[in-house]
Design a protein around this motif. Structure first.
Motif, PDB file in Angstrom:
ATOM      1  N   VAL A   5      42.800  29.724  -4.602  1.00 43.00           N
ATOM      2  CA  VAL A   5      42.244  28.650  -3.721  1.00 43.00           C
ATOM      3  C   VAL A   5      41.440  29.075  -2.548  1.00 43.00           C
ATOM      4  O   VAL A   5      41.380  30.274  -1.927  1.00 43.00           O
ATOM      5  N   THR A   6      40.751  28.187  -1.949  1.00 43.21           N
ATOM      6  CA  THR A   6      40.010  28.578  -0.525  1.00 43.21           C
ATOM      7  C   THR A   6      40.242  27.203   0.174  1.00 43.21           C
ATOM      8  O   THR A   6      40.748  26.170  -0.371  1.00 43.21           O
ATOM      9  N   ILE A   7      40.575  27.380   1.586  1.00 43.30           N
ATOM     10  CA  ILE A   7      40.705  26.360   2.489  1.00 43.30           C
ATOM     11  C   ILE A   7      40.156  26.871   3.935  1.00 43.30           C
ATOM     12  O   ILE A   7      40.205  27.908   4.317  1.00 43.30           O
ATOM     13  N   ILE A 207      29.027  28.810  -5.338  1.00 38.91           N
ATOM     14  CA  ILE A 207      29.734  27.833  -4.911  1.00 38.91           C
ATOM     15  C   ILE A 207      29.641  26.461  -5.711  1.00 38.91           C
ATOM     16  O   ILE A 207      28.498  26.107  -6.220  1.00 38.91           O
ATOM     17  N   GLY A 208      30.706  25.851  -5.746  1.00 42.83           N
ATOM     18  CA  GLY A 208      30.692  24.666  -6.801  1.00 42.83           C
ATOM     19  C   GLY A 208      30.641  24.768  -8.181  1.00 42.83           C
ATOM     20  O   GLY A 208      31.252  23.877  -8.925  1.00 42.83           O
ATOM     21  N   TYR A 238      33.463  29.011  -6.996  1.00 40.58           N
ATOM     22  CA  TYR A 238      34.052  28.789  -5.761  1.00 40.58           C
ATOM     23  C   TYR A 238      33.981  27.561  -5.356  1.00 40.58           C
ATOM     24  O   TYR A 238      32.944  26.707  -5.329  1.00 40.58           O
ATOM     25  N   ALA A 239      35.141  27.211  -4.623  1.00 42.52           N
ATOM     26  CA  ALA A 239      35.335  25.852  -3.753  1.00 42.52           C
ATOM     27  C   ALA A 239      35.104  24.614  -4.816  1.00 42.52           C
ATOM     28  O   ALA A 239      34.389  23.768  -4.705  1.00 42.52           O
ATOM     29  N   LEU A 241      36.581  21.675  -7.441  1.00 44.03           N
ATOM     30  CA  LEU A 241      37.605  20.508  -7.480  1.00 44.03           C
ATOM     31  C   LEU A 241      37.857  20.482  -9.010  1.00 44.03           C
ATOM     32  O   LEU A 241      36.847  20.397  -9.900  1.00 44.03           O
ATOM     33  N   LEU A 260      39.644  26.997  -6.305  1.00 45.04           N
ATOM     34  CA  LEU A 260      39.945  25.684  -6.166  1.00 45.04           C
ATOM     35  C   LEU A 260      39.887  25.450  -4.550  1.00 45.04           C
ATOM     36  O   LEU A 260      40.551  26.168  -3.826  1.00 45.04           O
ATOM     37  N   GLN A 261      39.358  24.206  -4.304  1.00 42.70           N
ATOM     38  CA  GLN A 261      39.191  23.639  -2.920  1.00 42.70           C
ATOM     39  C   GLN A 261      40.357  23.050  -2.635  1.00 42.70           C
ATOM     40  O   GLN A 261      40.846  22.036  -3.002  1.00 42.70           O
ATOM     41  N   TYR A 277      47.725  21.020  -8.391  1.00 38.72           N
ATOM     42  CA  TYR A 277      47.155  22.256  -8.921  1.00 38.72           C
ATOM     43  C   TYR A 277      47.763  23.244  -9.644  1.00 38.72           C
ATOM     44  O   TYR A 277      47.024  23.830 -10.633  1.00 38.72           O
TER      45      TYR A 277
END
Length: 288
Positions: A5-7, A207-208, A238-239, A241, A260-261, A277
């Motif tokens: 995950v990333t946050i 990203i995405g 990355y990031a 959904l 996952l974001q 998740y």
């Protein structure tokens, strides 16, 4: 498939230690944190996603301090940046931070690096915008010299260091031309980005995760032409959904890790979403 995950961790969100413990208990593979040192108020650079720049960008915790806390309360959780703005750092200091975190965590660190998008932020660090990609490449060369087993000088157009004693060394061993921790480069697909990935990284952090059916084969071709071991290439969306169909599609492309974001929120909301998740973590082993 590994699920990380990333946050945007800030002074208003769940803490690094609480999040890291919860991730490891649920079987997540890693935690990646972004970086912004500051956001100038007088800003003309548009937010890449459109609209107003979200509040969390100006409140982001330092990723290395936060990941150090996460490392101290976990045993196996991967620790990464997504991304480190290498051009905004003194590379000698950054090499020490990275090596220390990788050493103390037992080789769990992933250096996700990128070139940035906020011109004003970079300018305050003295970054010449049009030269930032080559500046990052040069700084990585200097850091690899400091991470080498023997004192090694480096003299490039943007960075230089004398042959030096520099310890600790990263725990991870060299892989082809890559010295130091696992290194993934973020950015939009294209020949220039792919050439940098093939030269000094382990793979790509898109990203995405859109359009990978076309771009991953192009990167694999560039990778092979550069003489890199085909099985060593890592592509880590990355990031993202998540959905079951999306993760299955990534698995079909041979992707082994997805990030996952999570929202920049407090404990209650973040832990609720981690529970959602977790279904993907449980089912991920069946998709590869």
């Amino acid at each position: 498939m590994r699920i990380a995950v990333t946050i945007f961790l800030t002074d208003e969100t769940i803490t690094p230690t609480r999040l890291a413990r919860e991730l490891e208990q649920r079987g997540f593979a890693g935690l990646y944190l972004p970086e912004h040192t500051h956001i100038p108020v007088e800003r003309t650079t548009p937010y890449p996603a459109g609209g107003d720049l979200p509040r969390e960008y100006g409140r982001t915790l330092d990723p290395f301090v936060a990941l150090g806390q996460a490392a101290a309360v976990t045993r196996a959780l991967g620790l990464g940046t997504g991304i480190t703005l290498v051009a905004q750092h003194d590379p000698i200091d950054l090499a020490k931070q990275i090596a220390t975190l990788d050493h103390l965590s037992g080789g769990r660190f992933t250096l996700g690096l990128g070139y940035g998008w906020n011109v004003e932020e970079a300018a305050d660090h003295g970054v010449a915008w049009r030269e930032r990609r080559e500046s990052v490449r040069d700084r990585m060369g200097l850091m690899r010299a400091l991470w080498s087993d023997e004192p090694t000088p480096y003299d490039g157009p943007y960075a230089r260091v004398r042959a030096s004693h520099a310890h600790p060394k990263p725990a991870q061993k060299p892989r082809g031309p890559v010295v130091g921790p696992r290194t993934l480069i973020g950015g939009a697909a294209g020949p220039k980005l792919f050439s940098h990935i093939c030269e000094y990284a382990d793979g790509w952090l898109p990203i995405g995760g859109r359009g990978l059916s076309q771009t991953v084969p192009a990167l694999r071709t560039a990778w092979a032409e550069a003489g890199r071991e085909p099985s060593a290439l890592q592509v880590v969306p990355y990031a993202v959904l998540p959905s079951a169909g999306k993760l299955a599609h990534y698995a079909d492309l041979g992707i082994e890790e997805v990030v996952l974001q999570l929202p920049p929120a407090g404990e209650t909301e973040v832990l609720r979403l981690l529970d959602e998740y977790s279904a993907h973590v449980t089912g991920a082993s069946d998709t590869v």
